[in-house]
Write an enzyme that holds these catalytic residues in place. Sequence first.
Site, mmCIF file in Angstrom:
data_model
loop_
_atom_site.group_PDB
_atom_site.id
_atom_site.type_symbol
_atom_site.label_atom_id
_atom_site.label_comp_id
_atom_site.label_asym_id
_atom_site.label_seq_id
_atom_site.Cartn_x
_atom_site.Cartn_y
_atom_site.Cartn_z
ATOM 1 N N ASN A 10 -36.819 -1.290 -12.267
ATOM 2 C CA ASN A 10 -36.282 -0.696 -13.497
ATOM 3 C C ASN A 10 -35.300 -1.678 -14.145
ATOM 4 O O ASN A 10 -34.247 -1.972 -13.587
ATOM 5 C CB ASN A 10 -35.592 0.627 -13.139
ATOM 6 C CG ASN A 10 -35.034 1.331 -14.349
ATOM 7 O OD1 ASN A 10 -34.428 0.701 -15.209
ATOM 8 N ND2 ASN A 10 -35.218 2.629 -14.413
ATOM 9 N N LYS A 13 -31.610 -0.399 -14.534
ATOM 10 C CA LYS A 13 -30.827 -0.483 -13.286
ATOM 11 C C LYS A 13 -30.484 -1.939 -12.997
ATOM 12 O O LYS A 13 -29.355 -2.256 -12.615
ATOM 13 C CB LYS A 13 -31.657 0.022 -12.097
ATOM 14 C CG LYS A 13 -31.892 1.497 -12.017
ATOM 15 C CD LYS A 13 -32.617 1.768 -10.690
ATOM 16 C CE LYS A 13 -33.142 3.170 -10.588
ATOM 17 N NZ LYS A 13 -33.883 3.395 -9.328
ATOM 18 N N ASP A 70 -32.281 5.053 -5.430
ATOM 19 C CA ASP A 70 -33.084 6.150 -5.976
ATOM 20 C C ASP A 70 -32.112 7.090 -6.680
ATOM 21 O O ASP A 70 -31.109 7.504 -6.104
ATOM 22 C CB ASP A 70 -33.875 6.885 -4.901
ATOM 23 C CG ASP A 70 -35.020 7.668 -5.521
ATOM 24 O OD1 ASP A 70 -35.952 7.038 -6.057
ATOM 25 O OD2 ASP A 70 -34.983 8.916 -5.503
ATOM 26 N N LYS A 176 -19.783 2.350 -19.022
ATOM 27 C CA LYS A 176 -20.699 3.107 -18.155
ATOM 28 C C LYS A 176 -20.542 2.656 -16.702
ATOM 29 O O LYS A 176 -20.548 3.473 -15.781
ATOM 30 C CB LYS A 176 -22.154 2.935 -18.611
ATOM 31 C CG LYS A 176 -23.133 3.694 -17.699
ATOM 32 C CD LYS A 176 -24.598 3.599 -18.098
ATOM 33 C CE LYS A 176 -25.458 4.310 -17.046
ATOM 34 N NZ LYS A 176 -26.906 4.179 -17.264
ATOM 35 N N ARG A 182 -24.099 5.344 -10.339
ATOM 36 C CA ARG A 182 -24.432 4.104 -9.635
ATOM 37 C C ARG A 182 -23.148 3.360 -9.250
ATOM 38 O O ARG A 182 -22.991 2.889 -8.116
ATOM 39 C CB ARG A 182 -25.316 3.261 -10.573
ATOM 40 C CG ARG A 182 -25.957 2.048 -9.972
ATOM 41 C CD ARG A 182 -27.160 1.609 -10.793
ATOM 42 N NE ARG A 182 -28.224 2.596 -10.716
ATOM 43 C CZ ARG A 182 -28.565 3.415 -11.711
ATOM 44 N NH1 ARG A 182 -27.978 3.343 -12.896
ATOM 45 N NH2 ARG A 182 -29.509 4.326 -11.532
HETATM 46 O O1 LIG Z 1 -30.067 8.101 -18.280
HETATM 47 C C1 LIG Z 1 -30.106 7.637 -17.165
HETATM 48 N N1 LIG Z 1 -29.102 6.839 -16.736
HETATM 49 C C2 LIG Z 1 -29.001 6.356 -15.496
HETATM 50 O O2 LIG Z 1 -28.064 5.631 -15.153
HETATM 51 C C3 LIG Z 1 -30.068 6.702 -14.630
HETATM 52 N N2 LIG Z 1 -30.308 6.445 -13.345
HETATM 53 C C4 LIG Z 1 -31.478 7.027 -13.068
HETATM 54 N N3 LIG Z 1 -31.970 7.673 -14.142
HETATM 55 C C5 LIG Z 1 -33.227 8.410 -14.287
HETATM 56 O O3 LIG Z 1 -33.805 8.568 -13.039
HETATM 57 C C6 LIG Z 1 -34.952 7.708 -12.904
HETATM 58 C C7 LIG Z 1 -34.832 6.957 -11.617
HETATM 59 O O4 LIG Z 1 -36.000 7.057 -10.846
HETATM 60 P P1 LIG Z 1 -36.151 6.018 -9.675
HETATM 61 O O5 LIG Z 1 -34.882 5.988 -8.885
HETATM 62 O O6 LIG Z 1 -37.396 6.244 -8.956
HETATM 63 O O7 LIG Z 1 -36.220 4.625 -10.462
HETATM 64 P P2 LIG Z 1 -37.409 3.977 -11.285
HETATM 65 O O8 LIG Z 1 -38.714 4.562 -10.899
HETATM 66 O O9 LIG Z 1 -37.052 4.024 -12.722
HETATM 67 O O10 LIG Z 1 -37.313 2.453 -10.781
HETATM 68 P P3 LIG Z 1 -37.376 1.955 -9.230
HETATM 69 O O11 LIG Z 1 -35.960 1.647 -8.842
HETATM 70 O O12 LIG Z 1 -37.952 3.064 -8.411
HETATM 71 O O13 LIG Z 1 -38.219 0.738 -9.248
HETATM 72 C C8 LIG Z 1 -34.870 6.733 -14.062
HETATM 73 O O14 LIG Z 1 -36.130 6.224 -14.439
HETATM 74 C C9 LIG Z 1 -34.210 7.582 -15.109
HETATM 75 O O15 LIG Z 1 -35.160 8.435 -15.697
HETATM 76 C C10 LIG Z 1 -31.116 7.492 -15.109
HETATM 77 N N4 LIG Z 1 -31.143 7.938 -16.368
HETATM 78 MG MG LIG Z 2 -39.104 4.858 -8.929
#
Ligand SMILES: O=c1[nH]c(=O)c2ncn([C@@H]3O[C@H](COP(=O)(O)OP(=O)(O)OP(=O)(O)O)[C@@H](O)[C@H]3O)c2[nH]1
Ligand SMILES: [Mg+2]
Length: 203
Positions: A10, A13, A70, A176, A182
């Site tokens: 992501n 992130k 996550d 932020k 995080r």
């Molecule tokens: O507005 C947001 N601000 C943030 O700070 C935030 N942190 C997480 N999220 C949401 O939760 C999902 C994580 O899902 P997740 O942990 O599986 O990650 P991901 O699939 O995007 O990437 P990966 O780390 O798995 O490769 C993300 O896509 C977002 O929709 C956030 N939304």
């Molecule tokens: Mg993911």
Amino acid sequence: MKEVIIATKNPGKAKEFEKIFASRGVAVRTLLDFPELPEVEETGTTFEENAVLKAETISKALNKMVIGDDSGLIVDALGGKPGIYSARYAGEPKNDQKNIEKVLSELKGVEEESRTARFYCALAVAIPGQETYTVSGTCEGRILEEPRGSNGFGYDPIFYVPEKGVSMAELSSNEKNQISHRANALKKLDSELDSILERAERS
Ligand SMILES: O=c1[nH]c(=O)c2ncn([C@@H]3O[C@H](COP(=O)(O)OP(=O)(O)OP(=O)(O)O)[C@@H](O)[C@H]3O)c2[nH]1
Ligand SMILES: [Mg+2]
């Protein structure tokens, strides 16, 4: 320069980790730098389980210390959804805009005081030959009726942060990174960060 590997694809992130670790003099690499690595299946039932799956899968593949993240949005009026399904709440492929629209439509008619929500972040630290451990952090807020702001990623435009009086997407990245789920999870690693990095260098 010291370096940590974060098991995420992501870009939102990745940017946050880069900034937070840069202030500690640590470089960050993510899965965006290792396209050949295996996909991690998020089959866990909790944020912690999924963070461990990400960290351990990539740590084994690289034989190095890896941190998995996550995270997601927990909306009280939706019984905790989208929760661990936050990334793909409106279906595959993942689309932040559609996810926002889905949450807003499910909350139609719900009054302000009942729109409470929090972001949750579980981090797992996997070091070869050692037991993986996890920390977590949260950030409390409320779901707005309409998106506001364009910084950040994911649900940030609809997440109102009462202590700041603006949406998460109206905060600068530095702001932020001081109050986010995080950042709060990472603060719990702070006291151990030096020893983690030393072990990482040896691993
Ligand atoms: O507005 C947001 N601000 C943030 O700070 C935030 N942190 C997480 N999220 C949401 O939760 C999902 C994580 O899902 P997740 O942990 O599986 O990650 P991901 O699939 O995007 O990437 P990966 O780390 O798995 O490769 C993300 O896509 C977002 O929709 C956030 N939304
Ligand atoms: Mg993911």
